[in-house]
Structures are given as C-alpha cells and as structure tokens.
Design a protein around this motif. Structure first.
Motif, PDB file in Angstrom:
ATOM      1  N   TYR A 288      33.101   5.939  -7.119  1.00 37.59           N
ATOM      2  CA  TYR A 288      31.908   5.209  -7.548  1.00 37.59           C
ATOM      3  C   TYR A 288      31.245   5.838  -8.763  1.00 37.59           C
ATOM      4  CZ  TYR A 288      32.767   2.294  -3.597  1.00 37.59           C
ATOM      5  OH  TYR A 288      33.369   1.422  -2.734  1.00 37.59           O
ATOM      6  N   LYS A 289      31.455   7.141  -8.962  1.00 40.41           N
ATOM      7  CA  LYS A 289      31.009   7.764 -10.214  1.00 40.41           C
ATOM      8  C   LYS A 289      31.772   7.166 -11.385  1.00 40.41           C
ATOM      9  CE  LYS A 289      29.243  12.419  -9.197  1.00 40.41           C
ATOM     10  NZ  LYS A 289      29.582  13.868  -9.239  1.00 40.41           N
ATOM     11  N   GLN A 290      33.097   7.034 -11.223  1.00 35.50           N
ATOM     12  CA  GLN A 290      33.930   6.484 -12.296  1.00 35.50           C
ATOM     13  C   GLN A 290      33.573   5.025 -12.583  1.00 35.50           C
ATOM     14  OE1 GLN A 290      38.157   7.063 -12.028  1.00 35.50           O
ATOM     15  NE2 GLN A 290      38.014   9.283 -11.857  1.00 35.50           N
ATOM     16  N   LEU A 291      33.220   4.286 -11.543  1.00 33.75           N
ATOM     17  CA  LEU A 291      32.841   2.883 -11.724  1.00 33.75           C
ATOM     18  C   LEU A 291      31.427   2.738 -12.283  1.00 33.75           C
ATOM     19  CD1 LEU A 291      34.291   1.298  -8.447  1.00 33.75           C
ATOM     20  CD2 LEU A 291      35.108   0.902 -10.785  1.00 33.75           C
ATOM     21  N   GLY A 292      30.654   3.821 -12.227  1.00 35.33           N
ATOM     22  CA  GLY A 292      29.283   3.784 -12.736  1.00 35.33           C
ATOM     23  C   GLY A 292      28.335   2.997 -11.864  1.00 35.33           C
ATOM     24  N   ILE A 293      28.639   2.914 -10.576  1.00 35.52           N
ATOM     25  CA  ILE A 293      27.793   2.177  -9.638  1.00 35.52           C
ATOM     26  C   ILE A 293      26.838   3.151  -8.948  1.00 35.52           C
ATOM     27  CG2 ILE A 293      27.756   0.791  -7.529  1.00 35.52           C
ATOM     28  CD1 ILE A 293      30.533  -0.244  -8.326  1.00 35.52           C
ATOM     29  N   PRO A 294      25.527   2.933  -9.023  1.00 35.49           N
ATOM     30  CA  PRO A 294      24.576   3.806  -8.308  1.00 35.49           C
ATOM     31  C   PRO A 294      24.850   3.725  -6.797  1.00 35.49           C
ATOM     32  CG  PRO A 294      23.434   2.351  -9.841  1.00 35.49           C
ATOM     33  CD  PRO A 294      24.832   1.848  -9.742  1.00 35.49           C
ATOM     34  N   THR A 295      25.038   4.878  -6.189  1.00 32.78           N
ATOM     35  CA  THR A 295      25.468   4.930  -4.786  1.00 32.78           C
ATOM     36  C   THR A 295      24.713   6.030  -4.055  1.00 32.78           C
ATOM     37  OG1 THR A 295      27.679   4.384  -5.642  1.00 32.78           O
ATOM     38  CG2 THR A 295      27.543   4.997  -3.333  1.00 32.78           C
ATOM     39  N   ARG A 296      24.583   5.872  -2.744  1.00 24.99           N
ATOM     40  CA  ARG A 296      24.071   6.979  -1.930  1.00 24.99           C
ATOM     41  C   ARG A 296      24.937   7.131  -0.686  1.00 24.99           C
ATOM     42  NH1 ARG A 296      18.484   5.450   1.383  1.00 24.99           N
ATOM     43  NH2 ARG A 296      19.315   3.645   2.516  1.00 24.99           N
ATOM     44  N   ILE A 297      24.910   8.339  -0.123  1.00 24.03           N
ATOM     45  CA  ILE A 297      25.656   8.649   1.105  1.00 24.03           C
ATOM     46  C   ILE A 297      24.664   8.805   2.239  1.00 24.03           C
ATOM     47  CG2 ILE A 297      27.424  10.116   2.140  1.00 24.03           C
ATOM     48  CD1 ILE A 297      28.190   8.963  -0.619  1.00 24.03           C
ATOM     49  N   LEU A 298      24.908   8.083   3.325  1.00 21.95           N
ATOM     50  CA  LEU A 298      24.068   8.168   4.520  1.00 21.95           C
ATOM     51  C   LEU A 298      24.867   8.721   5.684  1.00 21.95           C
ATOM     52  CD1 LEU A 298      21.903   4.934   4.993  1.00 21.95           C
ATOM     53  CD2 LEU A 298      21.139   7.203   4.337  1.00 21.95           C
ATOM     54  N   GLU A 299      24.437   9.848   6.229  1.00 21.99           N
ATOM     55  CA  GLU A 299      25.052  10.402   7.441  1.00 21.99           C
ATOM     56  C   GLU A 299      24.660   9.530   8.634  1.00 21.99           C
ATOM     57  OE1 GLU A 299      26.915  13.530   9.843  1.00 21.99           O
ATOM     58  OE2 GLU A 299      26.792  13.363   7.675  1.00 21.99           O
ATOM     59  N   SER A 300      25.655   9.053   9.378  1.00 22.63           N
ATOM     60  CA  SER A 300      25.386   8.190  10.539  1.00 22.63           C
ATOM     61  C   SER A 300      24.834   9.011  11.694  1.00 22.63           C
ATOM     62  CB  SER A 300      26.664   7.481  10.984  1.00 22.63           C
ATOM     63  OG  SER A 300      27.157   6.650   9.956  1.00 22.63           O
ATOM     64  N   CYS A 301      23.754   8.536  12.280  1.00 25.65           N
ATOM     65  CA  CYS A 301      23.179   9.220  13.447  1.00 25.65           C
ATOM     66  C   CYS A 301      23.935   8.809  14.713  1.00 25.65           C
ATOM     67  CB  CYS A 301      21.688   8.915  13.584  1.00 25.65           C
ATOM     68  SG  CYS A 301      21.324   7.242  14.153  1.00 25.65           S
TER      69      CYS A 301
END
Length: 403
Positions: A288-301
């Motif tokens: 997603y860095k290469q695609l240039g898409i703003p992204t976030r990672i969410l740890e599943s509870c």
C-alpha cells in the motif's frame, strides 16, 4: 463457550467407559475361546455347549458398543470444532471491533481543493463501470468493469502477483471449488453458513478466498521440518454470500458477492510463526506504500476474532468521501487450529510429529483497492491519476475523461 468444553469432557468420559467395556469383552472372548478349546480336549460336551452359547453373544455386544462409541466420536469431533482457538497473549481484550487497537498509519491523507465524488459517481461518469446492468444480470452485490477500470483491475492482479513472486512466494492458481471436508478444516460452521455458496447436488462449494484451497493442498500431509516454511501465493476470483453484512445492497465495489483477490499463505514451524506474521504484515504495508494509498493497521481485539484465529489485524484504506478508514484486507495467524482439522503435520529435528502453524494475509482485494484509488487519486476534472507502480501494467498515467 466454556460450557462446550464441559460437554465434550463428559462425552469423553462416556467414550472411555465404552471403550473400556469393549476391551473387557474382547478379553472375555479370548478367555472363552481358550475354555472352549480346553472343553473340546477334555470332551466335556455340556461345558462346551454352554461356552459356545456364551461366545456367540459377545460379538453382538461388542458391535453394539462400537456403534455407540463411533456415534460419540462423531459428536465429540463436532463439539470440538465449536471450541475457539486460544488467543495469543498479545491480543487486546475487547467486546467487539470498536475495541480494536490502531497500530500505525501509512501515507498522507490527501486534501482536495474541489468537491470530491465517491467511487460510484467517478466510475459511472467516466463510463468505466456499469452497476445498473450488473444488477439486472445478477442482482445486487455484482459489478461490470469496462475499459480502463477493467485494465486497472488486471494491472493490480499482475502487480500483486509479480510483487509476491519477488518476495519468494510460489505462485499458484487453485481450483475455484472446494469439498466440504476441506472447508470444515478452514472455516467454522457459522462462517460456512454466512459465507459459502453451495453447488447444488455436489459435494462442492465456491471458494470465498484462495486461502482455503491453498491450505487444503497440505491436507493429511506430513512434511519434513526442512521443507518449512512453505510460502505460497495465489490469484483467484472469490465468492461470498455475505449474509448479515451491512451495505450489500449498495451500489459499488466495496462489499460484493464476487471479487478478485491475490492471497498469501504460509505453512510453518510453530517457532517461526510470529516472526513470519510480522513479515507478512510488512509485505502488506509495502504494497500500500507503493500504491500510495493512505492506510492504517488495526490490531483485532478478542471480541473481533473468529473462533479459529489466534491473532489478527485489519488493514484499512482512507475514504476521503466517508472521512474514515475502511477495511481493505486482513492478516491472521491460526496457529495449529486449521492444521489439526486438516491433519497437517511435520517431522521435527527430534523425529517427533507435530502440527504445523498456518497463516494467511490479503495481498490485494482488487475491488476495494480500485475504490481506494478512484477516491484518493481523483482529479478536479473527474479523471483518475494512476499510481506510479501500476503505470507499466496500465500503459498510461491517467484515466481520462472522455469527450
């Protein structure tokens, strides 16, 4: 779900008692056989007749007990499938997805100096998607891609395949249908009912993700520890009923019954499991860095992990229209859960057979990635700027507005 454990423990006691009774009867049968042999030798006809009569009854008793034992075994296995995996110690505790924990954000959220459009408006205005006709052909939850959007879909597939091969993953093209016995090994019963399309009058289901046939490739196999980790990746079309899902009746590319996906799967030694989990997550971040898409990672509870998962996280893209992050992929470590169900083992250095660990991660679900690109890369005139990494696959830098 602790009551399920109590229930299966009670049935296990009943099973052991029946097994003990059957073993006792077999021992008794052997003893009677010896006594019959002795009676014949001593010519004791009366005793021989009594013993023969007794001997005839024993096999029937054993058969009755074995029938009950097999029934109990089947019940125990079905109940055990309902017992959730043990969560990894690092998993945050929470009731539902609202308690998931943000790990990191990637990329800069774009700002626009003009009124922005959602991906459906953009695609329809550009004439590169037809949601009305697809609804007439197949119903809600389907789409028709045209021209440059169809090419963008293929560009994402080709990019993702080549990217995963460069990371040392073996490329696979799996079957798009799967037997119930394999599906039971990779999915919980509730997931099967909510997701899987059954093929009428066949022991087959359409795959919801290529993860399932990829892991199914290892069913009943015993690997050597030197063969681990096995890293494989696949492109496939995926099919999901999405029962109970919100928004399935909305037009668009976000939640659909049919979509394209590049997947990665790892079968590994338990000692390498979480090191590989981190490596797989890093791969997604790089994509997603290469695609240039703003992204976030969410740890599943804990409350957001399905029964077979020991640890997991969601990747979410920024929707400038909804002004929130939306799921685009997920990573999961199943530890031994799938391997136990599918009997996937390996022989360790000490010669002991052990269950392997299985992990899976979305490389790209192209429909959601296309939505992310359309919304985040839109221009003032309604055209779409192609991410640099996809230009060699598209052969153009922009999806232009047609006169």
């Amino acid at each position: 779900k602790l009551s399920i454990v109590d229930k299966v423990a009670k049935k296990d006691v009943d099973w052991r008692n029946l097994k003990g009774l059957a073993d006792k009867l077999r021992h008794e049968r052997n003893q009677v056989s010896k006594e019959i042999s002795h009676a014949k030798k001593t010519k004791d006809k009366k005793k021989e007749a009594l013993l023969m009569k007794k001997a005839k009854l024993i096999p029937k008793k054993i058969e009755e007990i074995e029938t009950k034992t097999k029934k109990l075994e089947s019940e125990i296995l079905e109940i055990m499938k309902q017992i959730p995996n043990i969560l990894h110690a690092s998993v945050p505790i929470g009731k539902d997805a609202s308690k998931n924990v943000e790990i990191k954000k990637i990329g800069k959220i774009p700002s626009f100096s003009f009124p922005i459009k959602n991906h459906v408006e953009l695609a329809e205005n550009l004439g590169i998607a037809d949601f009305e006709t697809s609804a007439k052909i197949s119903g809600n939850g389907f789409y028709i891609l045209k021209g440059d959007l169809a090419l963008l879909n293929q560009a994402l597939i080709n990019y993702a395949r080549n990217f995963m091969i460069s990371k040392g993953y073996e490329y696979i093209e799996p079957p798009l249908m799967i037997r119930k016995s394999v599906l039971d090994g990779v999915y919980s019963k509730s997931d099967i009912e909510a997701m899987a399309y059954k093929v009428e009058n066949e022991d087959l289901y359409l795959i919801a993700t290529s993860e399932h046939p990829l892991i199914g490739m290892f069913i009943d196999k015993t690997l050597n520890y030197k063969e681990l980790p096995s890293k494989i990746t696949a492109y496939s079309m995926c099919f999901r009923k999405e029962i109970g899902s919100h928004g399935i009746n909305e037009k668009g590319l976000y939640r659909t019954h049919q979509f394209n996906k590049q997947e990665m799967v790892v079968i590994c030694h338990p000692s390498e499991s979480y090191k590989l989990y981190d490596e797989m997550l890093d791969i997604s971040i790089e994509v997603y860095k290469q695609l240039g898409i703003p992204t976030r990672i969410l740890e599943s509870c804990s409350g957001d992990l399905s029964d077979l998962k020991a640890k997991g996280a969601d990747l979410e893209f920024w929707s400038p229209v909804e002004k929130e992050y939306k799921e685009i992929g997920s990573i999961t470590n199943m530890e031994e859960a799938q391997a136990r169900r599918l009997n996937i083992k390996f022989v360790d250095k000490d010669g002991q057979k052990k269950f392997a660990h299985t992990l899976n991660n979305t490389v790209i679900a192209t429909s959601r990635a296309m939505r992310a690109i359309l919304e985040n890369c839109q221009q003032k005139d309604g055209s779409i700027k192609i991410p640099d990494v996809l230009i060699p696959y598209m052969g153009k830098k922009i999806i232009e507005v047609k006169n």
